[in-house]
Design a protein around this motif. Structure first.
Motif, PDB file in Angstrom:
ATOM      1  N   LEU A 222       0.827  -1.207   0.000  1.00  0.00           N
ATOM      2  CA  LEU A 222       0.000   0.000   0.000  1.00  0.00           C
ATOM      3  C   LEU A 222       0.864   1.260   0.000  1.00  0.00           C
ATOM      4  O   LEU A 222       0.550   2.245  -0.674  1.00  0.00           O
TER       5      LEU A 222
ATOM      6  N   TYR B 269       0.352   2.393  -3.785  1.00  0.00           N
ATOM      7  CA  TYR B 269      -1.003   2.948  -3.725  1.00  0.00           C
ATOM      8  C   TYR B 269      -1.086   4.236  -2.910  1.00  0.00           C
ATOM      9  O   TYR B 269      -2.102   4.512  -2.271  1.00  0.00           O
TER      10      TYR B 269
ATOM     11  N   ASN C 132      -5.028   5.449   1.896  1.00  0.00           N
ATOM     12  CA  ASN C 132      -4.210   4.249   2.047  1.00  0.00           C
ATOM     13  C   ASN C 132      -3.102   4.417   3.084  1.00  0.00           C
ATOM     14  O   ASN C 132      -2.534   3.427   3.543  1.00  0.00           O
TER      15      ASN C 132
ATOM     16  N   ALA D 270       1.221  -4.809  -9.236  1.00  0.00           N
ATOM     17  CA  ALA D 270       1.127  -3.375  -8.963  1.00  0.00           C
ATOM     18  C   ALA D 270       2.353  -2.634  -9.485  1.00  0.00           C
ATOM     19  O   ALA D 270       2.246  -1.540 -10.054  1.00  0.00           O
TER      20      ALA D 270
END
Length: 203
Positions: A102, A106, A115, A190
């Protein structure tokens, strides 16, 4: 000291260090607003940027080391040889890995981003698991104490050590080993997605 004793001693120290680094990462994350308030004392824009990046790198580095160490001990053979607190410490490794993803991919570095709070909660719960596992299971009341003061509570917790409860250790390995693998795949996807997006923007 035999080779096996040295191996176990090294592994236990790795576990201890990972627990400490997890708390360090959480502590620095908690004081991010305080660290940001210190930016006003920095005059050069370059020094401000370095200050911001430095603390993010430190947190991510501590988390990455913690996850790698957790991954190293998450296997049946090490479980059988050492007193890992199952399922708490393997669960903490998975939570730290999620927090790291995260943060890296993100927007979890930015306090304003939702986040950031989400990764912070994963950090908090992961550290609670590590604290409980280390204090109440790995370092539970000694045999000398229990000989004089029998306790069903402490005996139950000592039975959650991986080298004592091999069946639970195997179940823990399959559950959290699988979850950690899924998080690793998620991180790779990701990272590739972020790289592709960056290349498209440059074009």
């Amino acid at each position: 000291m035999s080779y096996k004793d040295l191996e176990i001693w090294t592994l236990m120290n790795i576990v201890d260090v990972s627990v400490i680094l997890g708390f360090f990462a959480l502590g620095i994350t908690f004081i991010r607003r305080y660290l940001r308030s210190l930016e006003k004392h920095l005059t050069l824009r370059v020094s401000i940027e370095v200050w911001k990046v430095f603390w993010d790198i430190i947190i991510d580095l501590f988390l990455a080391i913690t996850v790698v160490f957790g991954f190293m001990v998450l296997n049946p053979d090490i479980f059988a040889d050492t007193k890992i607190a199952v399922p708490f410490m393997p669960a903490a490794t998975v939570l730290f890995a999620i927090a790291l993803v995260l943060r890296l991919f993100y927007g979890g570095h930015k306090i304003e981003n939702k986040n950031f709070s989400l990764s912070l909660w994963f950090l908090i719960i992961g550290n609670i698991f590590n604290w409980f596992g280390y204090t109440f299971i790995m370092e539970a009341a000694s045999s000398e104490y229990l000989d004089k003061h029998p306790s069903a509570f402490w005996q139950f917790l000592k039975n959650l050590r991986s080298n004592v409860n091999l069946e639970l250790a195997q179940i823990t390995f399959w559950i959290f080993g699988t979850l950690l693998f899924i998080v690793f795949v998620w991180a790779i996807i990701a990272a590739l997605s972020q790289l592709k997006k960056k290349n498209n923007e440059e074009e």
